[in-house]
Motif scaffolding. Sequence first.
Motif, PDB file in Angstrom:
ATOM      1  N   PRO A   1      77.386 104.821  21.866  1.00 44.88           N
ATOM      2  CA  PRO A   1      77.123 103.416  22.151  1.00 44.88           C
ATOM      3  C   PRO A   1      78.300 102.882  22.974  1.00 44.88           C
ATOM      4  CG  PRO A   1      76.977 103.867  19.795  1.00 44.88           C
ATOM      5  CD  PRO A   1      77.536 105.083  20.447  1.00 44.88           C
TER       6      PRO A   1
ATOM      7  N   LEU B   1      74.243 100.772  27.669  1.00 48.57           N
ATOM      8  CA  LEU B   1      73.663 100.100  26.504  1.00 48.57           C
ATOM      9  C   LEU B   1      73.797  98.579  26.573  1.00 48.57           C
ATOM     10  CD1 LEU B   1      72.391 100.098  23.663  1.00 48.57           C
ATOM     11  CD2 LEU B   1      74.716 100.399  22.748  1.00 48.57           C
TER      12      LEU B   1
ATOM     13  N   THR C   1      68.004 102.456  26.445  1.00 53.79           N
ATOM     14  CA  THR C   1      69.212 103.207  26.083  1.00 53.79           C
ATOM     15  C   THR C   1      69.425 103.174  24.576  1.00 53.79           C
ATOM     16  OG1 THR C   1      70.171 102.712  28.240  1.00 53.79           O
ATOM     17  CG2 THR C   1      71.685 103.419  26.509  1.00 53.79           C
ATOM     18  N   ALA C   2      69.195 102.025  23.955  1.00 53.24           N
ATOM     19  CA  ALA C   2      69.329 101.922  22.501  1.00 53.24           C
ATOM     20  C   ALA C   2      68.394 102.917  21.817  1.00 53.24           C
ATOM     21  CB  ALA C   2      69.031 100.497  22.038  1.00 53.24           C
TER      22      ALA C   2
END
Length: 186
Positions: A105, A119, A165-166
Amino acid sequence: MSLLSGDYSAKWLELLKEAAPKVQHVSRLWNPDNLGTIIQSKRMQETALTLGLQLTALSVRPAEIENSLAVLGTADIDGLVVTDDPLLEPLLPRLIALAAERRLPAIYAFSDSVQRGGLMSYSANFFKLWRRTAGYVDRILKGSSPAELPIEQATEVALNINLKTAKALDLKVPAALLARADEVIE
């Protein structure tokens, strides 16, 4: 023009921790020769203590960047903060790819990072600042003295989140964080 990102650099860690609560060991990429990132680093150190995070500094000096990226690729790091040092901007595609590969992250100080696959970003809008700067250049070219022009600072800081992306990172971004976002890419 001033970004005053030192004022909101602590927020990078807070937002990263909110989006990825399991994060424990965060690296920050910074330039020890840039006064702005030195101020950011001090604020992030203080915030890391209150959030219970271990914070590692990795230099982006030209002679040290490759070693820092190698450490980032192999160390026991589970989060990343990319500061707004100009040396980092050309490295963004590489940093975003490395974060994706390592499943880190990451929060970026460049808003376009989220459109590129990062992110999250929390930053001033550089394009708006550059437009304002063009106005200053125009005034100087028309005879104004630079010493008489006021220093302006960024008045808007935007939070952008990339849900694609998460999802790739197996992160469920809290609804409260999504509600505060200025832009959410789905």
